[in-house]
Enzyme design. Structure first.
Site, PDB file in Angstrom:
ATOM      1  N   ARG A   1       0.824  -1.221   0.000  1.00 33.15           N
ATOM      2  CA  ARG A   1       0.000   0.000   0.000  1.00 33.15           C
ATOM      3  C   ARG A   1       0.856   1.269   0.000  1.00 33.15           C
ATOM      4  O   ARG A   1       0.455   2.288  -0.556  1.00 33.15           O
ATOM      5  CB  ARG A   1      -0.928   0.013   1.210  1.00 33.15           C
TER       6      ARG A   1
ATOM      7  N   LYS B   1     -19.882 -17.499   0.406  1.00 32.07           N
ATOM      8  CA  LYS B   1     -21.340 -17.424   0.477  1.00 32.07           C
ATOM      9  C   LYS B   1     -21.989 -16.687  -0.683  1.00 32.07           C
ATOM     10  O   LYS B   1     -21.440 -15.729  -1.198  1.00 32.07           O
ATOM     11  CB  LYS B   1     -21.727 -16.699   1.768  1.00 32.07           C
TER      12      LYS B   1
ATOM     13  N   GLY C   1     -13.650  -3.818   0.082  1.00 26.93           N
ATOM     14  CA  GLY C   1     -15.013  -3.330   0.266  1.00 26.93           C
ATOM     15  C   GLY C   1     -15.418  -2.296  -0.778  1.00 26.93           C
ATOM     16  O   GLY C   1     -16.526  -2.325  -1.310  1.00 26.93           O
TER      17      GLY C   1
END
Ligand code: AMP
Length: 393
Positions: free
Chosen positions: A35, A196, A375
């Site tokens: 990063r 999921k 995200g």
């Protein structure tokens, strides 16, 4: 889309929101430096213009001023990477910070203390944002990882600046995603894996209009297979998502998207590296056994779809790649995507665990782009507009 390349920073102080939320080891040293490296082009462009840079970031989830989350721990490593001795102030607002910013000379870099030491940061407090804004002349956002948060330093601060733009990293993230979601070269294939269905539903619904092929792998396979009447043994399943799985398949058919589900599975008699394993049809998994990876026939079938694809999006591993025994499918898929990329396809990998998989197996430089923001990337794939991006646009 304005980037740092559209400005001349000579004698200007750039206030840059970077994502230096890096992992620290027990000795509080930086583990993975990617990063920091990713922010380098933006910082160097500003310094080379004759400007100075004020870096601000969060680190972890501190409760108040917890020293182990101090950004001071990364000053040494970041100075090495950027090739400049970074100055550090032990707060992000206040008189001492103002003074340090005022005295900053062209070519110099100042790093502020962890923004989240102030609860105002996450609350998006305007007074706090205004204080931050008073430190610089131009606001630069280069933190994709927090672009989906309307925090003071990522979003609110922008309104206090006339001049604001994207850093080179954030610009590249947006461009890569737009390449996939916008005018992408066909055929477009999305490979969705992971645990999921429930966490990927909105992504699937949003991208169905933009893709030609949907490859499904990983744990979510078995909710689809069971919904279609297959026997899945003890594989991971979300019982209450079976109707949704059928709805997705129908919607895909209506939109002309070809869905590719695994045909065979590597099954195991326990969730363990040491388990007994076998390869069976995905629809005929015996009781007591669970599917933990895609099988060889599936690898071939997925491979032929990927080979002919011109744009590829990969989110989520197709097996429990953390255990070597069940990593073969994810490795094979990475190799197939790397080969398609060599042949001219554009490939974007992103969203949490697929990035970990790509790094673990060394595919990082063999795909077109690896997204840094888990995200944030998922929210863009879900079709949401991100506050950090809107604030600059
Ligand atoms: P996600 O964060 O949703 O992308 O899920 C990633 C996780 O899914 C990884 O930790 C994998 O180990 C896990 N996973 C992949 N395939 C399976 C599977 N067949 N059964 C259980 N977990 C799986």
């Amino acid at each position: 889309m304005k980037t740092v390349n559209d400005f001349n920073f000579k004698n200007k102080k750039a206030l840059i929101r970077v994502d230096f939320n890096v992992p620290l080891n027990e000795d509080l040293e930086v583990g993975d430096t990617s990063r920091i490296e990713a922010a380098k082009p933006t910082v160097l462009k500003i310094l080379e213009d004759g400007g100075s840079a004020i870096l601000m970031s969060h680190l972890g989830r501190p409760e108040g001023k917890e020293q182990r989350y101090s950004l001071e721990h990364i000053v040494k490593k970041a100075s090495e990477i950027l090739g400049v001795q970074i100055k550090f102030v032990s707060d992000s607002v206040g008189t001492q910070v103002k003074e340090a910013a005022k005295n900053l000379q062209p070519g110099e870099v100042l790093m502020l203390e962890n923004l989240r030491f102030h609860p105002e940061e996450k609350k998006g407090n305007d007074d706090f944002a205004k204080e931050l804004a008073s430190l610089g002349d131009i606001y630069v956002n280069d933190a994709f990882g927090t672009a989906h948060r309307a925090h003071a330093s990522t979003t609110i601060v922008a309104k206090h600046f006339q001049d604001k733009c994207f850093g080179l990293l954030l610009a590249k993230e947006i461009e890569s995603l737009e390449k996939v979601l916008g005018n992408s070269e066909k055929p477009v294939t999305a490979v969705l894996g992971g645990a999921k269905v429930s966490t990927k539903i909105t992504v699937i619904e949003n991208i169905l209009d933009k893709i030609d092929h949907l490859i499904i792998g990983g744990g979510m396979t078995y909710t689809f297979v069971k919904a279609k009447g297959g026997k899945i043994g003890n594989s991971l399943v979300e019982e209450d998502k079976q109707d949704l799985a059928l709805k997705i398949l129908k919607l895909a058919e209506e939109k002309g998207v070809q869905v590719h589900l695994p045909v065979d599975s590597v099954i195991a008699d326990s969730f363990s590296e040491m388990a007994d394993t076998n390869v069976v049809s995905v629809k005929e998994i015996p009781d007591g056994w669970m599917g933990l990876d895609i099988g060889p026939e599936t690898i071939n079938q997925f491979g032929s779809v990927i080979k002919d694809s011109k744009t590829i999006l990969w989110n989520g591993p197709v097996g429990v790649f953390e255990m070597d025994t069940f990593a073969k499918g994810t490795i094979a898929l990475g190799e197939q995507i790397a080969a398609a990329t060599r042949d001219g396809a554009f490939s974007l990998v992103g969203g949490g665990d697929s990035v970990a998989a790509v790094k673990k197996f060394g595919f990082e430089d063999k795909v077109s782009y690896v997204s840094t923001g888990g995200g944030a990337m998922l929210e863009m794939l879900e079709g949401k507009s991100l506050p950090g991006i809107e604030a600059i646009k």
